[in-house]
Design an enzyme around this catalytic site. Structure first.
Site, PDB file in Angstrom:
ATOM      1  N   LYS A  22      33.340  46.040  47.879  1.00  0.00           N
ATOM      2  CA  LYS A  22      32.342  45.361  46.896  1.00  0.00           C
ATOM      3  C   LYS A  22      31.058  46.167  46.976  1.00  0.00           C
ATOM      4  O   LYS A  22      30.463  46.347  46.093  1.00  0.00           O
ATOM      5  CB  LYS A  22      32.107  44.158  47.422  1.00  0.00           C
ATOM      6  CG  LYS A  22      30.954  43.097  46.764  1.00  0.00           C
ATOM      7  CD  LYS A  22      31.029  41.823  47.355  1.00  0.00           C
ATOM      8  CE  LYS A  22      30.264  41.409  48.377  1.00  0.00           C
ATOM      9  NZ  LYS A  22      28.759  41.696  48.121  1.00  0.00           N
ATOM     10  N   CYS A 116      17.962  33.372  48.443  1.00  0.00           N
ATOM     11  CA  CYS A 116      19.601  33.309  48.539  1.00  0.00           C
ATOM     12  C   CYS A 116      19.525  32.540  49.596  1.00  0.00           C
ATOM     13  O   CYS A 116      18.792  32.219  50.486  1.00  0.00           O
ATOM     14  CB  CYS A 116      20.263  34.431  48.285  1.00  0.00           C
ATOM     15  SG  CYS A 116      20.418  35.417  49.603  1.00  0.00           S
ATOM     16  N   ASP A 304      26.780  41.533  58.314  1.00  0.00           N
ATOM     17  CA  ASP A 304      28.084  40.654  57.309  1.00  0.00           C
ATOM     18  C   ASP A 304      29.136  40.352  58.337  1.00  0.00           C
ATOM     19  O   ASP A 304      30.020  39.401  57.949  1.00  0.00           O
ATOM     20  CB  ASP A 304      28.507  41.580  56.232  1.00  0.00           C
ATOM     21  CG  ASP A 304      27.623  41.587  54.958  1.00  0.00           C
ATOM     22  OD1 ASP A 304      26.368  40.963  55.096  1.00  0.00           O
ATOM     23  OD2 ASP A 304      27.622  42.421  54.285  1.00  0.00           O
ATOM     24  N   ARG A 396      33.462  35.507  45.822  1.00  0.00           N
ATOM     25  CA  ARG A 396      32.783  36.568  45.176  1.00  0.00           C
ATOM     26  C   ARG A 396      32.926  37.845  45.867  1.00  0.00           C
ATOM     27  O   ARG A 396      32.571  38.936  45.377  1.00  0.00           O
ATOM     28  CB  ARG A 396      31.059  35.966  45.565  1.00  0.00           C
ATOM     29  CG  ARG A 396      30.808  34.935  44.993  1.00  0.00           C
ATOM     30  CD  ARG A 396      29.358  34.722  45.194  1.00  0.00           C
ATOM     31  NE  ARG A 396      28.291  35.797  44.755  1.00  0.00           N
ATOM     32  CZ  ARG A 396      27.385  35.654  44.287  1.00  0.00           C
ATOM     33  NH1 ARG A 396      26.644  34.691  44.403  1.00  0.00           N
ATOM     34  NH2 ARG A 396      26.688  36.595  43.948  1.00  0.00           N
TER      35      ARG A 396
END
Ligand code: UD1
Length: 418
Positions: A22, A116, A304, A396
């Site tokens: 991604k 966010c 992440d 997502r």
């Protein structure tokens, strides 16, 4: 609001193919704006963030065709230099388009991406870099207008090795006059992928993967076909799904070198890993052992993976410590894991996790992409039915997550929301 319903407690076994990355796809798709010609990209994951990116390209006038993991982008007829606010709000990383648009047309309009779920995420490093390249920036009503007669190569030092700023500045300087040198650049593999892609198009970028990147401006770029690198975070996620279920799986289409810190921590936790060129086999122990992790820019432990690895540590033997050094608000998932029986205390950037023997299945809410993935990891372990709500966040970033897990022996279904 859709949900995953996970009937947990099953050992994962079998083979899983990792999708294209991604985070490499997004800047490379933006790079397709630069050549004003046709770009063919392969191994693009079929996920929501990619759909939004392609929507933006269409709105500014690109022709986009998509079939399975292949997309074709024709950027010869771009009619707008503005990234629509509504789409920008949906995906913060669309700011990456600004570098490519201003790089080609010497003008671009976009809005502040806003905060966010995982933190404020400012874009000052992007904008300061643009200014150094001679781009004028006017900020008004939440919009940022970039314009200049020409972009002039220069030396840009980043205060922090931001992945997005490094990529944006590379894209903005491909057509610059002279040479641009980015120091303290981010060294992530996705930046190497972007460099390889741009160079195949005819750009002159060198140094990606180190902290000094040099871009010699060129006048033209050509058509290109390019295959995106595998997703290292998806790979790490499957390793953790296996680790927590004391499973034994093989990952295919993976670059082991990209996830060395995750592999090393899983080994410390008692997993056995067998590495080949593009495969990893992992055999998990009956019970994982506690470890300490500190998130760092690449080649450190990836932020992440923090929540996903943290989920594994909730059932590891002993007390684990996590220090999050990249984003200030990346422990939201902990509250949901606590509802499942985890013992986690948070103090600023540090989480202390006292391993329990078992988590219990319950209903939880995902509040961001990787935090949501952490809940999946926990749900695979907990015996009985875990319901994870708000899985839009997870979709997502993970292609066919439920199907891939089910192929490995898990029981995951999607309950569509209204
Ligand atoms: C990218 C990844 C994301 C990953 C992150 C860090 C994509 C699409 N996303 O995000 O998955 O978690 O790298 O590895 O590739 N910062 C500033 N000013 C700026 C830019 C960043 O202060 O102008 C700060 C951020 O607030 C954060 C840190 O720098 O604390 C790292 O952010 P950055 O590397 O830019 O992350 P992204 O590119 O947004």
């Amino acid at each position: 609001m859709s949900s995953y319903i996970i009937n947990g407690g099953k050992k994962l076994e079998g083979i899983v193919k990792i999708s294209g990355s991604k985070n490499a796809s997004l800047p490379i798709i933006a790079g397709a704006i630069l050549n004003g010609k046709t770009t063919k990209l392969y191994n693009i994951p079929n996920i929501h963030d990619i759909q939004i990116t392609l929507e933006i390209l269409k709105l500014i006038g690109c022709k986009v065709k998509k079939k399975n993991d292949k997309i074709t982008i024709d950027s010869s007829n771009i009619i707008s230099y503005e990234i629509p606010y509504a789409l920008m709000r949906q995906m913060r990383s669309s700011v990456i388009m600004a570098g490519a648009i201003v790089g080609r047309f010497k003008k671009a309009v976009f809005s502040y991406p806003g905060g966010c779920e995982i933190g404020a995420r400012p874009i000052d490093l992007h904008l300061n870099g643009f200014r150094k390249l001679g781009i004028n920036i006017e900020e008004e009503g939440g919009f940022i207008k970039c314009s200049c007669d020409k972009i002039v190569g220069t030396e840009i030092h980043l205060d922090f090795p931001s992945v997005g700023a490094t990529e944006n500045l590379i894209l903005a300087s491909v057509f610059a006059q002279g040479e641009t040198i980015i120091t303290n650049a981010a060294m992530e593999p996705e930046i190497v992928d972007l460099q390889n892609f741009l160079n195949l198009m005819g750009a002159k970028v060198e140094g990606a993967g180190t902290n000094v990147i040099r871009i010699k401006g060129v006048k033209n770029l050509k058509e290109v076909s390019y295959k995106i690198m595998p997703d290292r975070i998806e790979a790490g996620t499957f390793l953790c799904c296996c680790g927590i279920t004391n499973g034994n799986i093989v990952l295919e289409n993976v670059v082991p070198d990209h996830i060395v810190p995750v592999i090393s921590k899983l080994e410390e936790s008692g997993c056995k890993l067998y590495l080949q060129k593009d495969k990893i086999e992992i055999k998990a122990p009956k019970r994982l052992l506690c470890t300490e992790i500190k998130t760092m820019p690449y080649p450190g432990f990836p932020t992440d993976m923090q929540s996903i690895y943290g989920a594994c540590m909730t059932v590891a033997k002993g007390t684990s410590i996590i220090i999050e050094n990249i984003f200030e608000n990346r422990y939201k998932y902990a509250g949901e894991l606590i509802r499942m029986g985890a013992k986690i205390s948070i103090e600023g950037r540090m989480a202390v996790i006292k391993g329990v023997r078992r988590l219990h299945a319950t209903e939880v809410y995902s509040s961001d992409l990787r935090g949501g993935a952490a809940l999946v990891v926990a749900g695979l372990h907990a015996k009985g039915i875990t319901r994870i709500n708000n899985i839009e966040y997870i979709l997502r970033g993970y292609e066919n997550f439920d199907k891939k897990l089910n192929n490995l022996g898990a029981e995951v279904t999607i309950k569509e929301g209204e």
